[in-house]
Design an enzyme around this catalytic site. Sequence first.
Site, PDB file in Angstrom:
ATOM      1  N   HIS A   1      51.764  81.706  63.932  1.00  0.00           N
ATOM      2  CA  HIS A   1      51.278  82.736  63.008  1.00  0.00           C
ATOM      3  C   HIS A   1      51.670  82.453  61.562  1.00  0.00           C
ATOM      4  CE1 HIS A   1      55.357  84.615  63.669  1.00  0.00           C
ATOM      5  NE2 HIS A   1      55.199  84.921  62.397  1.00  0.00           N
TER       6      HIS A   1
ATOM      7  N   SER B   1      60.485  84.357  60.906  1.00  0.00           N
ATOM      8  CA  SER B   1      59.440  83.838  61.789  1.00  0.00           C
ATOM      9  C   SER B   1      59.483  82.322  61.886  1.00  0.00           C
ATOM     10  CB  SER B   1      58.067  84.273  61.284  1.00  0.00           C
ATOM     11  OG  SER B   1      57.875  85.657  61.434  1.00  0.00           O
TER      12      SER B   1
ATOM     13  N   ASP C   1      52.316  81.425  70.577  1.00  0.00           N
ATOM     14  CA  ASP C   1      52.682  81.427  69.158  1.00  0.00           C
ATOM     15  C   ASP C   1      53.611  80.249  68.862  1.00  0.00           C
ATOM     16  OD1 ASP C   1      52.980  82.121  66.541  1.00  0.00           O
ATOM     17  OD2 ASP C   1      54.246  83.877  66.904  1.00  0.00           O
TER      18      ASP C   1
END
Length: 806
Positions: free
Chosen positions: A607, A756, A655
């Site tokens: 992402h 992230s 992901d």
Amino acid sequence: ADVSVEVATVDHTLQKVRRKYHHTRHCRKRRSPKKRFEELWSGLWTYPYLVVVVVTAVVFAVVVTVWALLWVFTCRESNNGVYFAGMIRVANEEFIPEYRHADSTEFLSLAKKIELVLSNVYKGSSVAKLYKQAVISDLSNNNLGGVLVHFWMVFEVPQLKSPAVREEWVGAILRDSVLTSLQNRTSVGYLLDLPVDIESILINAAQRSDYTSTSSGSECLDKPYAPLPGTSVPLELDPPGGGVSCHIKLTSAPGSVVRLTISSFLIQPSDCVGDALTVYDSLLPMSARTLRAWSGTCSMSDLLSTNALCKCSFSGADDVCVSACSSHVETQEGAGYTGHIYSPFHPSLLPTKCICTWLFGTPSPSLGVSLKFHNYVLRPKDPNAHCTHGWWKVNDHMFCGSYVGYSTVFRISHPSPEVEFRCSSRQAQMPFQAAYGSYNLSQPCDQGHFLCSTGFCVERHQRCDGLDDCQDESDEHFCCTASCGGPSPPHPLYVCDGHSDCSNGRDELNCTQGTLRWDCVGTCILKKNARCDGVPDCQDRSDEEDCGCGLPSPVRKVGSFSNLDRIVGGSNSLEGEWPWQVGLLFSGNLYCGASVLSADWLISAAHCFSKERLADPRSWRAHLGMLTRGEARHVAEIQHVVVHEFYDASTFDYDVALLRLRRPWPASLAPLVQPVCLPTPSFTPGPLRPCWVTGWGYRSEGGSKGGSKVLPAVLQKAQVSLLSPSECKKRFHPVTARMLCAGVPSGAQDACNGDSGGPLACQASAGGRWFLMGIVSWGSGCGRPRLPGVYTRVSKLTSWIHQHIT
């Protein structure tokens, strides 16, 4: 003796000049005018007057130059060219073959008419002062009738006003002009006196290089034409070097679509990260009409256009195809799977616009229809979500399709269902196929079998055996008991984990003869977490190969710990404590984290690169060996970004992304830069072993603490505990087998925004190596009680990782 010295001052010199000038003016009264002028001129160019003249000239030149610069940079705004690629369908114009040639009289006549209409529209709009010109690039036929017009628009926009001209607003001017003339629910209105299909209007921002490289005078432009359906046109192109972009504009006969089959494609590895092949569903490089884009080598596939046109470009991206298909399918009783259904144009890539309908029939009302998909799954449609990989309607019930790394079975509890499929992606997707058959409505699985969430039936003894027999771990859910008594063995989650869960120690007996954990070459050993544990269990020592990873050597601590240093319960790290931690900077700003896998590869979250502007590797820099932000031991450029092909932006499934460095990081940086170990598919850290999440992300939800957004300067670490898959599913829905949960019940330790892609690292044993258990993916806020963070489960993706990095 013949040398004399005179010391003269400026005043003395000036007095001599004045006396000379005075004597000339007053003593020689009878000179002629010509003689007086000559003497005056010679007097002016004596030393003091020469200085005055030169200084005056210099001052004048400086004043003029300064004034000119002020006018250019202050009083006058510098203009920038802003370019847009557009497409509209003129409804009342019949396409003729002459329109394929840009130098024909017919083309020039229609092009001039359309250019005049576009100019009049924009000259009468709010951007009239910025509009420069419209240029018709191509006229093509299409399967809806009329003529499809491909055009460029150029604006000259001052830098201070550049945000005022966007593709949304430029397109809205055309649509608003047509919208006012629509009648009787038709999509065709009038752009001044030109009938235009409002649904065909598309405007995309473009680069000046796109505009110049696709012009008729381009040195690398080809326009092949297939006159009849089924005609094969060979394409061979060896583009020249020097940054030249090559373009192939493919067209075919009306009523057909273009199929592009790539039989050979190779871009030699180099520093030219911009080298790519892009295919558009347009004759101009329009980002919203991207069919497919590749860089480097690619898997060969067929591509289909929406109409009788297609464009190949060596630098860009594009969209998809219109088709229809339908069939009537009969199943057989008790014969298993008897046939297949396919996506449109299979095995070509799935287009963006298509409709397929299958009418199924079974021989008995007690039977339903079973569809076994390969790498595809159907789930009930969320009313608030858009189906990005296919929209399905099964007897008035809505489903969304998505791609997965395993097979699934979809059962329809109706003897004669109608199944409708519609393409719904903006880009070309992978094809799908499904085997069909019938099943007993009252008993989908045979007796003694367990029904998986994937639709498969597995034998009951396979449930809770520690192996993923259902392919989504649904046979391993709710198995969190040690099973210390009775004939059943303890669940493998508790076996040989270094902690005695049974009072009789049954779960820790015969720890080299438990569940299968590691495959040697030609033989198998029964040992948990045998990979890189320091003990060669295989005769060929393959379980201890490539184990130069996961052993940090902390050397010093930065600063002192205080509440102000905390990031959702974290504390300052030591230098060298997490040598695999990487900071990813996008356009100079810290955006995501990553982990070192090898000298060439990093691993992060998909992402972080999901948007088009984030997918360009040239905008990223990897900071390795960094403890304090801005003080990296090594800054590396990214050559290539590999996002998992099954990544789903709506659910964050799969992901994961791999980043290839343009150059390996120097080995001299060890031990401050070191790879983390990759876990095996069966890797399970002991319950008493710590897991840590690290990153430079925000300290609290929303990125604020005390009313201001502050990122920590020093790498933060927080200890978290892994939750079982069952507990994870209780907290969140949906959670897939590629996800795991980690946190603490109070929420005091957690990852947050900015972390992230960073690592969740766990130790297999005390003093042992650190393995990459998870990748920071998503969560419900940051640090909320009873809501742990959700991570990408690396052990489920190790085979995909090894396919790329080896």
